[in-house]
Design an enzyme around this catalytic site. Structure first.
Site, PDB file in Angstrom:
ATOM      1  N   GLY A 187       0.812  -1.208   0.000  1.00 33.87           N
ATOM      2  CA  GLY A 187       0.000   0.000   0.000  1.00 33.87           C
ATOM      3  C   GLY A 187       0.844   1.256   0.000  1.00 33.87           C
ATOM      4  CG  ASP A 234       5.385  -3.094  -5.035  1.00 30.31           C
ATOM      5  OD1 ASP A 234       6.057  -4.110  -5.269  1.00 30.31           O
ATOM      6  OD2 ASP A 234       5.860  -2.093  -4.452  1.00 30.31           O
TER       7      ASP A 234
END
Length: 472
Positions: free
Chosen positions: A86, A244
Site C-alpha cells: 500500500g 507493486d
C-alpha cells in the site's frame, strides 16, 4: 483560493476496501522549488500564488474537491510475495479530466505516514524527489509512457536516513496508480467481488475495448511490451521491477534506484538493493513476462472456474516473449537506420551491441554517432566498429532515408547519472541552477544543442555512479 484543481474522483467512489481515507501530514515551512505549468494547463489546473501552491503541494492545505486517500495493494518484491503493502508515503489527492479528455491522478509523494507505512516515516528527502522530477519528465520528452511531475516542494523539515537530509514532497501525475499489486491484494484475500469491481474499473479507465479479465490481460501485455522495449532502446534500467511497481496502464512508475546506461553492458545493475542482478538491463524483458504471469494469476481468481481460464491466460502470457522480440527488432533496427527490417538485420543490431560491450562504448553516444559523427571513436578498438560498419553501410544503401530514421530513434541526450547526482548535491546546498539547466536540456533530447554539449559527455572515472538508491 486562486489555485483551482477541477477534481473528479472516480477511485474514491470505489468500496472502502480499496483504500484508506488519509489526509497528508502538514510540514513546517513549505517552499515551491519547481512547478510544471504546461502539465498543469493540460490537467485543467489554474495555478495560484507561489505560496498557496507550496501549501497545497506540500500537503498543508487540502484543496476543495480533493478526496485524499492511500491506496491498498500487495506485491512481489524481488520475487517474494508481500500480501500487504500500500501507499506508505503517498496520498492520492484525486483526479482531473484534462483539456485533452484524459483522466489523470494527482498524488503527493512523501506526504507523511499512512496506515501502510510499516514503521516508516512516510517522508521523502530532496534527492529522490528531484531525481524523479528530472527523469520522469525526461522520459516523457523521449516519448516513453511515464508518470509525470507537477511540482516539487521543500518541506523545511529534516529527514533522517543514514544522515540528516532536507525533506521534500513530489506532486506526481499518472493516468492511474493501478498496479499489478492492486489486483494481487484481492486475489490473495480471495475477494472475488472486489477483483471483479477492480477489473471493470481498470477496463473502463484504460482499455474500454477489452473484453473481460482475459481481454484486460492481453491489453496490459501489449502495453508492457511496448514500454519495456522503449526502456531498452534508451538504455534505461528501472532497478526495482516489483509487481507493486508495474502499472497496468503501461506507464513507467516509481523512479527509485533507476539509471541510464553510460558504457554499454547487458548485465549492468545500478540498484543498491538488487544484489543478485534480478533487474539488470538485459533481464527486464523476462521480468516483464514474470510480472504479467502474476497479473494473470490474480485475474483468474475472480472467475467461477479459474481452472478453465488457465489455458487462455497461459497463451496470453506465453506469447509475450515473441512479441517483445518482434518489437525489439523493429525498434533496434530503426536505431541503426533500417525502417523495414529483414531477418538478417536483427543479427546486425545484436552484433553491434556485442562489440559495444566488448569495447566499452557509450550506449547513447554510439547510437547517435551512427548518424551524426564518428562512432568508431566510442570503441576501445575502433577496428571493431569498422568491421561491423562495412556490411551495415552496404545495407543502408538500400534504405530510403536512414539518417532520418536514426535521428528519430536515437536521442542526443539522456539524464546521465553523474549529472543527476551533481544536480542533487547543488540543490541540497540551495543552488537549483543545475536542476533547471538539466530540465531544459532533457526537454529536447533529440536536439543537438551545443549549449548543452557538456551534458552529453560520459562520466570521468571519478564521476561514475556505481550504485543508486531508493531514497525511502
Amino acid at each position: 483560493m486562486s489555485l483551482h484543481i477541477p477534481f473528479d474522483n472516480s477511485y474514491a467512489r470505489l468500496p472502502g476496501t480499496f483504500f484508506t481515507e488519509q489526509a497528508p501530514t502538514p510540514v513546517a515551512a513549505p517552499r515551491l522549488v519547481a512547478f510544471n505549468e504546461p502539465l498543469a494547463r493540460l490537467m485543467g489546473i489554474s495555478p495560484g500564488e507561489v505560496e498557496e501552491m507550496a501549501q497545497v503541494f506540500a500537503g498543508n492545505r487540502v484543496p476543495d474537491g480533493a478526496a485524499p486517500l492511500a491506496q491498498a495493494y500487495a506485491g512481489h518484491q524481488f520475487g517474494n510475495f508481500n500480501p500487504q503493502l500500500g501507499d506508505g508515503r503517498a496520498v492520492l489527492l484525486g483526479e482531473t479530466v484534462g483539456t485533452d479528455g484524459k483522466r489523470r491522478d494527482l498524488q503527493l509523494k512523501g506526504s507523511g505516514p499512512t496506515p501502510y507505512s510499516r514503521m516508516g516515516d512516510g517522508r521523502a528527502w530532496l534527492g529522490p524527489v528531484l531525481r524523479e522530477y528530472v527523469v520522469s519528465e525526461a522520459m516523457h520528452a523521449l516519448g516513453i509512457p511515464t508518470t509525470r511531475a507537477l511540482a516539487a516542494v521543500e518541506t523545511g523539515e529534516p529527514v533522517v536516513r543514514e544522515e540528516v537530509l532536507p525533506g521534500a514532497v513530489l506532486a506526481r501525475v499518472a493516468s492511474s496508480h493501478l498496479r499489478v499489486g492492486t489486483f494481487q491484494i484481492f486475489a490473495a484475500r480471495r475477494e472475488s467481488d472486489s477483483l471483479q469491481r477492480l477489473t471493470q474499473y481498470a477496463i473502463d479507465r484504460h482499455y474500454p475495448h477489452a473484453d473481460g479479465p482475459m481481454g484486460l490481460l492481453a491489453a496490459v501485455r501489449d502495453a508492457q511490451v511496448r514500454l519495456i522495449v522503449q526502456w531498452l532502446s534508451v538504455g534505461f534500467i528501472h532497478g526495482v521491477m516489483n509487481t507493486d511497481n508495474c502499472a497496468i496502464s503501461g506507464e513507467t512508475i516509481d523512479y527509485g534506484p533507476c539509471a541510464f546506461l553510460d558504457t554499454y553492458h547487458p548485465e549492468t545493475v545500478f540498484s543498491s538493493i538488487d544484489r543478485d542482478g534480478r533487474y539488470a538491463y538485459f533481464r527486464q524483458p523476462d521480468i516483464a513476462v514474470w510480472n504479467l504471469a502474476q497479473f494473470a494469476t490474480a485475474l483468474i481468481q475472480q472467475l467461477d472456474d479459474p481452472e478453465a481460464a488457465i489455458e487462455e491466460a497461459s497463451d496470453i502470457v506465453n506469447s509475450m516473449p515473441e512479441l517483445i522480440r518482434a518489437e525489439w527488432r523493429r525498434v533496434f533496427c530503426a536505431k541503426i537506420g533500417i525502417a523495414a527490417p529483414r531477418d538478417a538485420d536483427v543479427g546486425m543490431a545484436v552484433d553491434l551491441l556485442k562489440r559495444m560491450a566488448e569495447n566499452q562504448a557509450d550506449f547513447t553516444n554510439t547510437f547517435r554517432a551512427l548518424s551524426d559523427g564518428a562512432p568508431r571513436d566510442q570503441f576501445v578498438d575502433p577496428e571493431a566498429f569498422d568491421q561491423w560498419a562495412e556490411p551495415w553501410r552496404a545495407r543502408l544503401a538500400e534504405e530510403q532515408d536512414p539518417q532520418a530514421v536514426m535521428r528519430a530513434a536515437n536521442p542526443v541526450l539522456i539524464p546521465r547519472n553523474h549529472r543527476i547526482e551533481a544536480m542533487i548535491a547543488a540543490a541540497v546546498d540551495g543552488d537549483y541552477a543545475p536542476f533547471e539547466r538539466l530540465m531544459a536540456a532533457c526537454a529536447r533530447p533529440f536536439a543537438a544543442d551545443e549549449a548543452f554539449a557538456d551534458l552529453r559527455r560520459p562520466p570521468a572515472v571519478d564521476e561514475k555512479v556505481q550504485a543508486t538508491f531508493c531514497g525511502t
